[in-house]
Design a protein around this motif. Structure first.
Motif, short mmCIF file in Angstrom:
data_model
loop_
_atom_site.label_atom_id
_atom_site.label_comp_id
_atom_site.label_asym_id
_atom_site.label_seq_id
_atom_site.Cartn_x
_atom_site.Cartn_y
_atom_site.Cartn_z
N UNK A 59 0.83 -1.20 0.00
CA UNK A 59 0.00 0.00 0.00
C UNK A 59 0.86 1.25 0.00
N UNK A 60 0.52 2.19 -0.87
CA UNK A 60 1.23 3.46 -1.01
C UNK A 60 0.30 4.60 -0.65
N UNK A 61 0.80 5.51 0.16
CA UNK A 61 0.01 6.65 0.64
C UNK A 61 0.79 7.94 0.41
N UNK A 62 0.12 9.08 0.33
CA UNK A 62 0.83 10.33 0.05
C UNK A 62 1.82 10.71 1.14
N UNK A 63 2.99 11.14 0.71
CA UNK A 63 4.00 11.64 1.66
C UNK A 63 3.39 12.74 2.52
N UNK A 64 2.59 13.60 1.90
CA UNK A 64 2.01 14.76 2.59
C UNK A 64 1.04 14.37 3.71
N UNK A 65 0.53 13.12 3.71
CA UNK A 65 -0.43 12.70 4.73
C UNK A 65 0.23 12.21 6.02
N UNK A 66 1.54 12.05 6.04
CA UNK A 66 2.23 11.61 7.25
C UNK A 66 2.33 12.75 8.25
N UNK A 67 2.35 12.40 9.52
CA UNK A 67 2.56 13.40 10.57
C UNK A 67 3.89 14.11 10.34
N UNK A 68 3.94 15.36 10.75
CA UNK A 68 5.16 16.16 10.63
C UNK A 68 6.34 15.42 11.26
N UNK A 69 7.43 15.27 10.49
CA UNK A 69 8.64 14.64 11.00
C UNK A 69 8.62 13.12 11.04
N UNK A 70 7.55 12.48 10.59
CA UNK A 70 7.46 11.02 10.64
C UNK A 70 8.37 10.35 9.62
N UNK A 71 8.66 11.02 8.52
CA UNK A 71 9.53 10.46 7.49
C UNK A 71 10.75 11.35 7.32
N UNK A 72 11.92 10.72 7.38
CA UNK A 72 13.17 11.43 7.13
C UNK A 72 14.02 10.57 6.21
N UNK A 73 14.78 11.20 5.32
CA UNK A 73 15.58 10.41 4.39
C UNK A 73 16.42 9.36 5.11
N UNK A 74 16.41 8.15 4.57
CA UNK A 74 17.20 7.05 5.11
C UNK A 74 18.30 6.67 4.13
N UNK A 75 19.15 5.79 4.53
CA UNK A 75 20.26 5.39 3.70
C UNK A 75 19.88 4.38 2.63
N UNK A 76 20.67 4.36 1.57
CA UNK A 76 20.56 3.34 0.55
C UNK A 76 19.50 3.58 -0.49
N UNK A 77 19.50 2.67 -1.45
CA UNK A 77 18.53 2.70 -2.54
C UNK A 77 18.40 1.28 -3.07
N UNK A 78 17.42 1.08 -3.92
CA UNK A 78 17.26 -0.21 -4.59
C UNK A 78 16.60 0.04 -5.94
N UNK A 79 16.47 -1.01 -6.72
CA UNK A 79 15.88 -0.88 -8.04
C UNK A 79 14.89 -2.01 -8.27
N UNK A 80 13.70 -1.66 -8.72
CA UNK A 80 12.68 -2.64 -9.10
C UNK A 80 12.60 -2.65 -10.62
N UNK A 81 12.63 -3.83 -11.20
CA UNK A 81 12.58 -3.94 -12.65
C UNK A 81 11.29 -3.36 -13.23
N UNK A 82 10.26 -3.21 -12.43
CA UNK A 82 8.98 -2.69 -12.91
C UNK A 82 8.75 -1.23 -12.54
N UNK A 83 9.08 -0.85 -11.33
CA UNK A 83 8.74 0.49 -10.82
C UNK A 83 9.89 1.48 -10.88
N UNK A 84 11.13 1.01 -10.99
CA UNK A 84 12.27 1.90 -11.11
C UNK A 84 13.09 2.00 -9.84
#
Length: 165
Positions: A59-84
């Motif tokens: 399930x994917x939800x809007x970044x803007x709907x999270x409480x203030x400060x609930x999401x902060x950039x984390x380390x790393x990345x990955x690649x999905x052959x379908x989504x990028x």
């Protein structure tokens, strides 16, 4: 490796073995909540889900709907052959921090544009995740972020012995 026999389906249930590959993204009308550290960090009905063979929905939800400060950039990345290319977030609630517990596709590939500006959260490290007030169980394994509810039937990728499905 041949996949296992799908579990029997009862009325009102979906089998993950009927989901497509490549995956499909669709909007759903469901209220989604996530709690961490004694706080509700998101409560929204602006929800889309990605369905892929052998996986419970993510399930994917809007970044803007999270409480203030609930999401902060984390380390790393990955690649999905379908989504990028995906980027990760650390999730905060109360005095709790869960590293790399959420991810997003800031520039998704064609067909998945609706995921731009949306975030998915691994349910396992959260205190509680619900869909329509029903507690979610995490997809087995440490890699996948599917949300299991009573209306979703497996067996699910991520369980021991499922790496070849």
């Amino acid at each position: 490796m041949r996949h296992p026999e799908p579990d029997p389906i009862e009325a009102g249930q979906e089998s993950v073995w009927d989901y497509p590959r490549p995956p499909r993204v669709e909007r759903v009308v469901k209220r989604l909540t996530i709690e961490l550290g004694g706080e509700t960090i998101i409560d929204t009905d602006d929800v889309v889900r990605v369905l892929e063979t052998s996986h419970p929905p993510v399930y994917y939800v809007p970044v803007a709907d999270f409480a203030e400060g609930a999401l902060r950039p984390g380390g790393g990345s990955s690649f999905c052959e379908f989504k990028g290319a995906a980027r990760y977030f650390d999730v905060y609630g109360g005095d709790e921090r869960r590293p790399r517990a959420a991810w997003a596709y800031p520039t998704p590939t064609p067909g998945f544009e609706v995921l731009a500006d949306r975030v998915a959260v691994y349910p396992a490290p959260m205190d509680r995740c619900t869909l329509e007030g029903i507690d979610v169980q995490p997809q087995p394994g440490r890699f996948y972020g599917g949300w299991i509810t009573p209306d979703i039937v497996g067996p699910f990728k991520g369980a021991p012995g499922s790496s070849g499905w």
